[in-house]
Design a protein around this motif. Structure first.
Motif, short mmCIF file in Angstrom:
data_model
loop_
_atom_site.label_atom_id
_atom_site.label_comp_id
_atom_site.label_asym_id
_atom_site.label_seq_id
_atom_site.Cartn_x
_atom_site.Cartn_y
_atom_site.Cartn_z
N LEU A 148 0.82 -1.20 0.00
CA LEU A 148 0.00 0.00 0.00
C LEU A 148 0.86 1.26 0.00
O LEU A 148 1.98 1.26 0.51
CB LEU A 148 -0.90 0.03 1.24
N HIS A 152 -2.43 5.19 2.46
CA HIS A 152 -3.39 4.10 2.64
C HIS A 152 -2.93 3.13 3.73
O HIS A 152 -3.73 2.67 4.53
CB HIS A 152 -3.60 3.36 1.31
N ARG A 153 -1.62 2.81 3.75
CA ARG A 153 -1.09 1.89 4.76
C ARG A 153 -1.35 2.42 6.16
O ARG A 153 -1.81 1.70 7.04
CB ARG A 153 0.42 1.68 4.56
N ARG A 183 -10.18 6.91 1.77
CA ARG A 183 -8.85 6.30 1.62
C ARG A 183 -8.84 4.86 2.14
O ARG A 183 -8.14 4.02 1.59
CB ARG A 183 -7.80 7.13 2.35
N GLY A 187 -7.73 1.78 0.00
CA GLY A 187 -6.64 0.96 0.52
C GLY A 187 -7.02 -0.51 0.69
O GLY A 187 -6.18 -1.39 0.59
#
Length: 189
Positions: A148, A152-153, A183, A187
């Motif tokens: 990601l 997003h991570r 997001r 993600g």
């Protein structure tokens, strides 16, 4: 499982930290070390970087405790500092072309003071076939998280792995809830 400090306990801890009390600092580290290290490890994907960052986070908290206004929980403030340290370190590494990520399966093996940070998905299953499935699933999830983007991570880790509420994530990141949800959807795809 860590017990959440009550408002009175948290106020006492903050006051002790403001006085420079070493016992208060030790209590702060004991109470938050697993969460801080776990977030650093997931954001960085490297146990050495995560360990260094976690130490930096606690030093920053100790030095900056006078800036804590009590508008959020102490843990939320610490998460925000942790997040900022991780993002700054990621930018630093990218600028110097040192993007070196290790497999996130180290999260499963990470051990801090003899306590597991997070129980692997497979360890909650009792049958051998389910255990194997759980381990495979865990590896797949970790590999996907590593792929990601940073933005997003971060949100997937905070929401899906750290189980923070949207309000807590908003306080940590400064993002609007709509942005967080959008997001997260992207993600998770």
């Amino acid at each position: 499982m860590e017990q959440a400090a009550g408002p009175a306990d948290e106020r006492q801890l903050v006051e002790g930290l403001r006085r420079g009390d070493e016992q208060a600092f030790a209590a702060l580290v004991r109470h938050h070390q697993n969460k801080v290290y776990g977030l650093c490890l997931r954001m960085m994907g490297n146990p050495e970087e995560a360990e260094d960052l976690a130490q930096d986070v606690f030093l920053t908290v100790f030095r900056a405790i006078g800036q804590f206004r009590g508008e959020s929980r102490l843990s939320t403030w610490i998460y925000r500092i942790t997040r900022n340290h991780c993002l700054n370190r990621i930018k630093f590494l990218k600028r110097r072309a040192h993007e070196r990520r290790q497999s996130l399966d180290v999260t499963r093996q990470a051990d801090l003071n003899g306590q597991r940070l997070h129980q692997p998905v497979g360890s909650r299953l009792d049958r051998p076939d389910r255990l194997a499935e759980g381990k495979q699933m865990e590896l797949l999830v970790q590999a996907q998280i590593a792929e990601l983007s940073e933005e997003h991570r971060e949100l997937v880790v905070l929401r899906d792995l750290e189980h923070l509420s949207y309000e807590e994530i908003q306080a940590i990141t400064g993002l609007a809830q709509g942005t967080i949800k959008r997001r997260l959807r992207r993600g998770r795809v």
